[in-house]
Design a protein around this motif. Structure first.
Motif, PDB file in Angstrom:
ATOM      1  N   UNK A  81       0.819  -1.200   0.000  1.00 36.09           N
ATOM      2  CA  UNK A  81       0.000   0.000   0.000  1.00 36.09           C
ATOM      3  C   UNK A  81       0.852   1.249   0.000  1.00 36.09           C
ATOM      4  N   UNK A  82       2.016   1.182   0.639  1.00 27.03           N
ATOM      5  CA  UNK A  82       2.898   2.354   0.670  1.00 27.03           C
ATOM      6  C   UNK A  82       3.453   2.658  -0.709  1.00 27.03           C
TER       7      UNK A  82
ATOM      8  N   UNK B 176       7.760  25.144  11.035  1.00 26.96           N
ATOM      9  CA  UNK B 176       7.780  23.701  11.276  1.00 26.96           C
ATOM     10  C   UNK B 176       8.757  23.087  10.284  1.00 26.96           C
ATOM     11  N   UNK B 177       9.833  22.528  10.796  1.00 29.44           N
ATOM     12  CA  UNK B 177      10.858  21.949   9.927  1.00 29.44           C
ATOM     13  C   UNK B 177      10.476  20.530   9.513  1.00 29.44           C
ATOM     14  N   UNK B 178      10.665  20.214   8.249  1.00 27.51           N
ATOM     15  CA  UNK B 178      10.439  18.871   7.733  1.00 27.51           C
ATOM     16  C   UNK B 178      11.615  18.496   6.835  1.00 27.51           C
ATOM     17  N   UNK B 179      11.633  17.231   6.436  1.00 27.40           N
ATOM     18  CA  UNK B 179      12.679  16.766   5.523  1.00 27.40           C
ATOM     19  C   UNK B 179      12.075  15.856   4.474  1.00 27.40           C
ATOM     20  N   UNK B 180      12.621  15.963   3.273  1.00 27.08           N
ATOM     21  CA  UNK B 180      12.269  15.005   2.245  1.00 27.08           C
ATOM     22  C   UNK B 180      12.903  13.659   2.565  1.00 27.08           C
ATOM     23  N   UNK B 181      12.357  12.615   1.988  1.00 27.78           N
ATOM     24  CA  UNK B 181      12.973  11.302   2.134  1.00 27.78           C
ATOM     25  C   UNK B 181      14.346  11.309   1.451  1.00 27.78           C
ATOM     26  N   UNK B 182      15.165  10.345   1.822  1.00 24.55           N
ATOM     27  CA  UNK B 182      16.506  10.255   1.246  1.00 24.55           C
ATOM     28  C   UNK B 182      16.452   9.918  -0.244  1.00 24.55           C
ATOM     29  N   UNK B 183      17.470  10.363  -0.961  1.00 19.31           N
ATOM     30  CA  UNK B 183      17.628   9.968  -2.348  1.00 19.31           C
ATOM     31  C   UNK B 183      17.939   8.469  -2.405  1.00 19.31           C
ATOM     32  N   UNK B 184      17.276   7.714  -3.274  1.00 22.57           N
ATOM     33  CA  UNK B 184      17.563   6.272  -3.377  1.00 22.57           C
ATOM     34  C   UNK B 184      19.023   6.019  -3.739  1.00 22.57           C
TER      35      UNK B 184
ATOM     36  N   UNK C 195      21.377   7.661 -12.270  1.00 19.43           N
ATOM     37  CA  UNK C 195      20.410   6.583 -12.524  1.00 19.43           C
ATOM     38  C   UNK C 195      20.966   5.524 -13.464  1.00 19.43           C
ATOM     39  N   UNK C 196      21.119   4.303 -12.921  1.00 24.85           N
ATOM     40  CA  UNK C 196      21.622   3.200 -13.730  1.00 24.85           C
ATOM     41  C   UNK C 196      20.479   2.282 -14.143  1.00 24.85           C
ATOM     42  N   UNK C 197      19.375   2.341 -13.416  1.00 27.43           N
ATOM     43  CA  UNK C 197      18.202   1.561 -13.743  1.00 27.43           C
ATOM     44  C   UNK C 197      17.018   2.194 -13.035  1.00 27.43           C
ATOM     45  N   UNK C 198      15.826   1.764 -13.398  1.00 30.32           N
ATOM     46  CA  UNK C 198      14.636   2.304 -12.758  1.00 30.32           C
ATOM     47  C   UNK C 198      14.196   1.403 -11.625  1.00 30.32           C
ATOM     48  N   UNK C 199      13.947   2.007 -10.494  1.00 30.98           N
ATOM     49  CA  UNK C 199      13.346   1.325  -9.345  1.00 30.98           C
ATOM     50  C   UNK C 199      12.179   2.194  -8.913  1.00 30.98           C
ATOM     51  N   UNK C 200      11.044   1.953  -9.548  1.00 31.54           N
ATOM     52  CA  UNK C 200       9.951   2.922  -9.493  1.00 31.54           C
ATOM     53  C   UNK C 200       9.398   3.129  -8.093  1.00 31.54           C
ATOM     54  N   UNK C 201       9.377   2.090  -7.262  1.00 28.22           N
ATOM     55  CA  UNK C 201       8.811   2.276  -5.934  1.00 28.22           C
ATOM     56  C   UNK C 201       9.721   3.137  -5.065  1.00 28.22           C
ATOM     57  N   UNK C 202      11.028   2.868  -5.115  1.00 30.16           N
ATOM     58  CA  UNK C 202      11.978   3.684  -4.353  1.00 30.16           C
ATOM     59  C   UNK C 202      11.930   5.132  -4.823  1.00 30.16           C
ATOM     60  N   UNK C 203      11.871   5.318  -6.143  1.00 29.53           N
ATOM     61  CA  UNK C 203      11.850   6.671  -6.695  1.00 29.53           C
ATOM     62  C   UNK C 203      10.550   7.390  -6.341  1.00 29.53           C
ATOM     63  N   UNK C 204       9.448   6.644  -6.329  1.00 26.85           N
ATOM     64  CA  UNK C 204       8.167   7.250  -6.003  1.00 26.85           C
ATOM     65  C   UNK C 204       8.131   7.725  -4.552  1.00 26.85           C
ATOM     66  N   UNK C 205       8.620   6.878  -3.644  1.00 29.84           N
ATOM     67  CA  UNK C 205       8.632   7.264  -2.236  1.00 29.84           C
ATOM     68  C   UNK C 205       9.582   8.441  -1.995  1.00 29.84           C
ATOM     69  N   UNK C 206      10.737   8.427  -2.649  1.00 32.38           N
ATOM     70  CA  UNK C 206      11.682   9.535  -2.500  1.00 32.38           C
ATOM     71  C   UNK C 206      11.105  10.832  -3.043  1.00 32.38           C
ATOM     72  N   UNK C 207      10.302  10.730  -4.095  1.00 32.56           N
ATOM     73  CA  UNK C 207       9.755  11.923  -4.729  1.00 32.56           C
ATOM     74  C   UNK C 207       8.599  12.523  -3.945  1.00 32.56           C
ATOM     75  N   UNK C 208       7.872  11.705  -3.207  1.00 34.87           N
ATOM     76  CA  UNK C 208       6.638  12.188  -2.570  1.00 34.87           C
ATOM     77  C   UNK C 208       6.673  12.143  -1.051  1.00 34.87           C
ATOM     78  N   UNK C 209       7.736  11.552  -0.471  1.00 37.36           N
ATOM     79  CA  UNK C 209       7.783  11.358   0.974  1.00 37.36           C
ATOM     80  C   UNK C 209       8.254  12.575   1.744  1.00 37.36           C
ATOM     81  N   UNK C 210       7.695  12.722   2.933  1.00 41.32           N
ATOM     82  CA  UNK C 210       7.988  13.871   3.789  1.00 41.32           C
ATOM     83  C   UNK C 210       8.070  13.390   5.232  1.00 41.32           C
TER      84      UNK C 210
END
Length: 250
Positions: free
Chosen positions: A122-123, A170-178, A188-203
């Motif tokens: 779900x995540x 209020x301080x926040x941080x983005x998720x780490x770069x994969x 980017x050497x290959x696509x890992x869509x779930x890791x990239x999606x979470x990194x792009x949208x996570x807070x």
């Protein structure tokens, strides 16, 4: 934290952990390495102490360096900060879990969490328009969240929410770069869509020992005002998540 009843750090040949300031256990900085193998312990100790023997292999030369090493020793001051926390680790873990439950409870009551993710599947989904998804988090005693995180529907919404929270101090941080996108590995050497999606949208929301129940209400109240304002303005939700190249420069 546990996996299949085994504590993290209790299996495998080596296990590493961080003691940075925002970790559950902290020495201000630095970290540690576990190994169940006695044959590796001396080598690990030596690598972290300039590669020196310091009299451990004989009395002739105290400052003999058998290998090239680094200065990774923990100071007495750092140790005095960290050591008492080891005895309180269960209490500290329970506090982090409680903090995550407060965030989830408040965001759900505001109508911002459509469903509480109970697993990684779900995540991985992109959140629906105007709805946050909370990080995977259950009621198992083996779950010990380090940070409380939410996932927006796009990087544009995530960045706009961060800017809004910053205006409320209020301080926040983005998720780490994969890892597969890290510049040291050539980008980017290959696509890992779930890791990239979470990194792009996570807070990551404010998470530390001193966050109180009232503090959580202030943070979630600000998040609620952000999405209420977007709804009032009838802002369309962007249909795209950041690409790998955008993650590299963001």
């Amino acid at each position: 934290a546990e996996i299949d009843g085994q504590k993290l750090g209790s299996f495998g040949d080596f296990a590493a952990g961080s003691l940075f300031a925002n970790k559950l256990l902290t020495a201000g900085d630095g970290g540690f390495v576990f190994t169940p193998h006695s044959c590796f312990r001396e080598a690990l100790w030596r690598l972290g102490a300039h590669g020196g023997t310091f009299g451990r292999s004989g009395p002739q030369w105290r400052y003999a360096h058998a290998v090239a090493g680094a200065n990774c020793k923990m100071s007495g001051l750092a140790a005095s900060l960290c050591a008492p926390m080891v005895c309180e680790v269960s209490k500290l873990a329970a506090q982090r879990a409680q903090l995550a439950r407060w965030y989830l409870e408040d965001l759900t009551s505001l109508g911002l969490i459509k469903s509480s993710p109970s697993g990684l599947k779900e995540a991985k989904e992109v959140a629906e328009a105007g709805v946050l998804r909370f990080m995977p988090f259950g009621d198992s005693p083996g779950e010990t969240p380090w940070l409380a995180g939410v996932h927006c529907d796009s990087c544009q919404v995530r960045d706009a929410l961060r800017a809004h929270l910053a205006r409320d101090e209020i301080e926040t941080r983005r998720y780490f770069m994969p890892l597969h996108l890290q510049p040291c590995y050539g980008g980017p050497c290959q696509q890992m869509k779930y890791s990239e999606q979470l990194a792009a949208t996570g807070l990551s929301l404010p998470t530390h020992w001193n966050v109180s129940r009232e503090d959580v209400r202030i943070v979630t109240g600000s998040i609620g005002r952000f999405f209420s304002s977007r709804s009032d303005k009838h802002e369309a939700t962007p249909a795209v998540v950041c690409s790998s190249s955008e993650l590299l420069v963001s």
